[in-house]
Design an enzyme around this catalytic site. Sequence first.
Site, PDB file in Angstrom:
ATOM      1  N   GLY A  70     -36.955  -0.865  36.746  1.00 12.78           N
ATOM      2  CA  GLY A  70     -37.671  -0.677  35.492  1.00 12.78           C
ATOM      3  C   GLY A  70     -37.479  -1.857  34.562  1.00 12.78           C
ATOM      4  O   GLY A  70     -36.881  -1.724  33.502  1.00 12.78           O
ATOM      5  N   ILE A  74     -35.753  -3.712  27.792  1.00 15.26           N
ATOM      6  CA  ILE A  74     -34.302  -3.809  27.967  1.00 15.26           C
ATOM      7  C   ILE A  74     -33.977  -4.494  29.287  1.00 15.26           C
ATOM      8  O   ILE A  74     -33.064  -5.324  29.366  1.00 15.26           O
ATOM      9  CB  ILE A  74     -33.658  -2.408  27.912  1.00 15.26           C
ATOM     10  CG1 ILE A  74     -33.879  -1.777  26.528  1.00 15.26           C
ATOM     11  CG2 ILE A  74     -32.171  -2.492  28.220  1.00 15.26           C
ATOM     12  CD1 ILE A  74     -33.322  -2.600  25.384  1.00 15.26           C
ATOM     13  N   LYS A 285     -27.028   7.454  18.813  1.00 14.37           N
ATOM     14  CA  LYS A 285     -28.349   6.870  19.075  1.00 14.37           C
ATOM     15  C   LYS A 285     -29.414   7.965  19.099  1.00 14.37           C
ATOM     16  O   LYS A 285     -30.574   7.735  18.721  1.00 14.37           O
ATOM     17  CB  LYS A 285     -28.315   6.129  20.414  1.00 14.37           C
ATOM     18  CG  LYS A 285     -29.532   5.246  20.688  1.00 14.37           C
ATOM     19  CD  LYS A 285     -29.606   4.098  19.701  1.00 14.37           C
ATOM     20  CE  LYS A 285     -30.785   3.183  19.975  1.00 14.37           C
ATOM     21  NZ  LYS A 285     -30.635   2.375  21.192  1.00 14.37           N
TER      22      LYS A 285
END
EC number: 1.2.7.-
Length: 390
Positions: A70, A74, A285
């Site tokens: 992926g 990030i 978060k």
Amino acid sequence: MTSQEHPNWLTALLVDTRPPPKLFAWSPANIQPKLDEGIDMGSSNSDEEYDNDACVCQSTDSDQRIYIIGPGNIGRLYATHMARHPNALPITLVVHRKELLSQWVACEGVGLADITSGKLFLNKGFTVEWWTETRPPYGPVKEVADGKKLHNVFISTKAEAGLAEADRIRRYLGRCSSVVFAQNGVCKLWPPHGPLYISHRYPSGDTPTFSACVVSHGVASAGPFLSVHAAPADAYIGPVFWASDPESPWRHPSDDFFIRHIATTPHVNTKQVSSGEIWLLQLEKLVMNAAINPLTALLRCKTGELFTSYGSDDPLALVIDKLLWQTSAVIQGLVDHKTSHSVITSYAEHMSQPGTSCSVPKVRKKLMERFSQPILKAKLGWEEDRDTGL
């Protein structure tokens, strides 16, 4: 725990008795039988840095290679700077669509525009694969990791897809594997569900190490394989689940090679923390994801614009306060729940001074305060003494 208490994702996996699938690793050669050996990268200038040789290593064995599943924002951030590691390892980017293999051929590689330095980092020195159960009709036929085990896996998909990706490749995971989830969400492998999932999916003595990486960097997409590093910040990495090694009982998850490699990757400022601390950081978060990010998406504004009004009767302020109360109640309920006892105990032991005993109830009380609505509001930049009107 009864089946009624299992979340839907776990129930589906517990009733699944099928063997893990065999996966083929498609490359651009399976899309275009003949590729030009050289790709014109264009002319560079003072604001562009090309790192085509940064990933070149003598060994291409799977035990040395890093697999980034992926490679979104990030993934591209870490791929760019892992390639600049003093002890750089070969890196494979695992894409989720076949079309991206063709796009990789046509592009100049992974691009990361650094706003702070004003530089554009470009790197074509990665291997790119698409993993599927479908055998390629032409070109080289290659199984994932040549049918061996994957050692260093970095999953940076969207949070809801993370565990599904890890489960799909479990045929290629084992005791030698270190799997890192780097997403804006809470890892599903924390107790009580994680140990149950792992015991069902992996044979005893052959369990991977699973870790989580909480990333605060602001990275935005600018196109396929291209991202903008708009807000440099920091990141944290810590273990979620690890099995003790009977051959090396003294080993600690902090000794994990891949965790240490990520923690020493330059320019991303990733700090290595304990299991309990990474759990708490994921919960913090979650506050941003639950209370702030939905509003910025709904109102189509930047985060800073949410904090321009502090009036007690401001409708937006009341909505944010309400969201924070709800988020606080959920997290405090989790902290106070019996299923969190093991991770809080681990955190308490890590935080206690050498030679002193830790008080789990006291630590739990402090954590309840840490996730109270006023403290959460203060962390988001709001005034604690403002009348919420709720």
